[in-house]
Design an enzyme around this catalytic site. Sequence first.
Site, PDB file in Angstrom:
ATOM      1  N   ARG A  83       0.815  -1.179   0.025  1.00 37.93           N
ATOM      2  CA  ARG A  83       0.055  -0.010  -0.122  1.00 37.93           C
ATOM      3  C   ARG A  83       0.869   1.088  -0.062  1.00 37.93           C
ATOM      4  O   ARG A  83       0.607   2.144  -0.634  1.00 37.93           O
ATOM      5  CB  ARG A  83      -0.735   0.002   1.194  1.00 37.93           C
ATOM      6  CG  ARG A  83      -1.976   1.180   1.154  1.00 37.93           C
ATOM      7  CD  ARG A  83      -3.134   0.632   2.187  1.00 37.93           C
ATOM      8  NE  ARG A  83      -2.593   0.745   3.377  1.00 37.93           N
ATOM      9  CZ  ARG A  83      -3.286   0.723   4.687  1.00 37.93           C
ATOM     10  NH1 ARG A  83      -4.575   0.163   4.490  1.00 37.93           N
ATOM     11  NH2 ARG A  83      -2.640   0.717   5.707  1.00 37.93           N
ATOM     12  N   LYS A 185      -2.791   6.689   1.524  1.00 40.47           N
ATOM     13  CA  LYS A 185      -2.425   6.846   2.855  1.00 40.47           C
ATOM     14  C   LYS A 185      -1.453   7.944   2.911  1.00 40.47           C
ATOM     15  O   LYS A 185      -0.318   7.742   3.105  1.00 40.47           O
ATOM     16  CB  LYS A 185      -2.046   5.772   3.669  1.00 40.47           C
ATOM     17  CG  LYS A 185      -2.394   5.583   5.211  1.00 40.47           C
ATOM     18  CD  LYS A 185      -2.150   4.275   5.697  1.00 40.47           C
ATOM     19  CE  LYS A 185      -2.587   4.479   7.100  1.00 40.47           C
ATOM     20  NZ  LYS A 185      -3.942   4.232   7.655  1.00 40.47           N
ATOM     21  N   GLU A 221     -16.419   6.401   4.676  1.00 39.30           N
ATOM     22  CA  GLU A 221     -15.660   5.985   5.765  1.00 39.30           C
ATOM     23  C   GLU A 221     -15.609   6.916   6.776  1.00 39.30           C
ATOM     24  O   GLU A 221     -16.333   8.012   6.463  1.00 39.30           O
ATOM     25  CB  GLU A 221     -14.297   5.254   5.261  1.00 39.30           C
ATOM     26  CG  GLU A 221     -13.309   6.357   4.836  1.00 39.30           C
ATOM     27  CD  GLU A 221     -11.795   5.837   4.657  1.00 39.30           C
ATOM     28  OE1 GLU A 221     -11.427   5.149   5.351  1.00 39.30           O
ATOM     29  OE2 GLU A 221     -11.276   6.195   3.560  1.00 39.30           O
TER      30      GLU A 221
HETATM   31  C1  LIG Z   1      -5.098   3.615   7.799  1.00 42.33           C
HETATM   32  C2  LIG Z   1      -6.598   3.982   7.580  1.00 42.33           C
HETATM   33  C3  LIG Z   1      -7.572   2.925   7.833  1.00 42.33           C
HETATM   34  C4  LIG Z   1      -7.322   1.838   8.142  1.00 42.33           C
HETATM   35  O1  LIG Z   1      -6.407   0.956   7.513  1.00 42.33           O
HETATM   36  P1  LIG Z   1      -5.755  -0.222   8.204  1.00 42.33           P
HETATM   37  O2  LIG Z   1      -5.102  -0.735   7.066  1.00 42.33           O
HETATM   38  O3  LIG Z   1      -7.008  -1.248   8.699  1.00 42.33           O
HETATM   39  O4  LIG Z   1      -5.197   0.212   9.369  1.00 42.33           O
HETATM   40  C5  LIG Z   1      -8.889   3.484   7.141  1.00 42.33           C
HETATM   41  N1  LIG Z   1      -9.079   4.507   6.785  1.00 42.33           N
HETATM   42  C6  LIG Z   1      -7.944   5.534   6.516  1.00 42.33           C
HETATM   43  C7  LIG Z   1      -8.502   6.676   6.043  1.00 42.33           C
HETATM   44  C8  LIG Z   1      -6.894   5.323   6.755  1.00 42.33           C
HETATM   45  O5  LIG Z   1      -5.824   6.293   6.779  1.00 42.33           O
END
Ligand SMILES: *Cc1c(COP(=O)(O)O)cnc(C)c1O
Length: 343
Positions: A83, A185, A221
């Site tokens: 990722r 991210k 989300e």
């Molecule tokens: C990091 C993150 C998540 C959660 O991802 P994981 O891989 O489960 O830790 C969800 N939404 C956003 C916006 C994130 O930055």
Amino acid sequence: MRELKDLDWKNLGFIYRPCDWRYVAEYKEGKWQEGHMSDDPEVRINECAGILQYCQECFEGLKAYETVNGDIVCFRPDLNAERMYNTAKYLCMPPFPKDKFLEVLEETVKANIGYVPPYGSGASLYIRPYMFASGPVIGVKPSDEYIFRMIVMPVGPYYKGGAKPVAIMVSDFDRAAPKGSGHVKAGLNYAMSMHAHEEAASRGYADNLFLDPAERKYVEESGGANFYFITEDKKTLVTPKSDSILPSITRRSIVYVAEHMLGLKVEERKVEFAELENFSECGMCGTAAVISPVGVINDHGRDIVFGKGLEEAGPVTKKLYDTLTGIQLGTVEAPEGWIYKIA
Ligand SMILES: *Cc1c(COP(=O)(O)O)cnc(C)c1O
């Protein structure tokens, strides 16, 4: 036997705490230079560094645990490596090689092994790999130089005494544009979400539910976690599919656990906000909290209540939480390739 640091493992909280060692590598002259472990928690960069002017940065978050057998393990770190690689490419940054990511992860955790909280404490070692533009830019363009760092810190469980349901609210703001950066991210998405988060907090809510930015019709989300919902008959897990949400590793793992270990049906599809009242459970999922059960979603004054609301999490949510944390701590057999043993 490893020598544990003298910390109050049961009361760590989720805060920054510098550990002895961090990994540092620089990208310059067109390639990643040989990195090293450093005992220096400070970063010195040029005043015009790309991160400071145009926010060119990305990060990851994962955890190391001590399992019931005393092994030190990470949970699916290959997915974090991948990722971060994809995020960097999207942000016009030189991606950090995936195999190197795993090598460095192992090295960094081993160097700080005394900070990995003991089994049974409920705590874990949070690992934060990140990368930013360190070279100077003033005209808008990708930097020529970058720094990759991997830092670690012991953190407590997000919810002491088990996962307690929270109340959240529907935001009037968007966290990402329809064809924007919501799927990567990057710190910039978080900078964007803080205004909305403060607004929710000032009204007494733990987080926001963001709607899709194009039509404001579908569930996206929260600021830092994906959603799942459980149908009234407890037989199906439904989770939103969208190009503008972050592909959570916890959510992808929950989908697998639900389907292959708990015998649920899984639907990954667009979820209309108007459907939410048909569900009996709701959860937010991400590395930090694993699962935060949602008891109430407030929509402009109207409460949508799931199961017993804020009283307790629903049975499927509890099972998902116990199974996933059991896999991480070695008390439940893990699907092939999920547990990466470090020591
Ligand atoms: C990091 C993150 C998540 C959660 O991802 P994981 O891989 O489960 O830790 C969800 N939404 C956003 C916006 C994130 O930055």
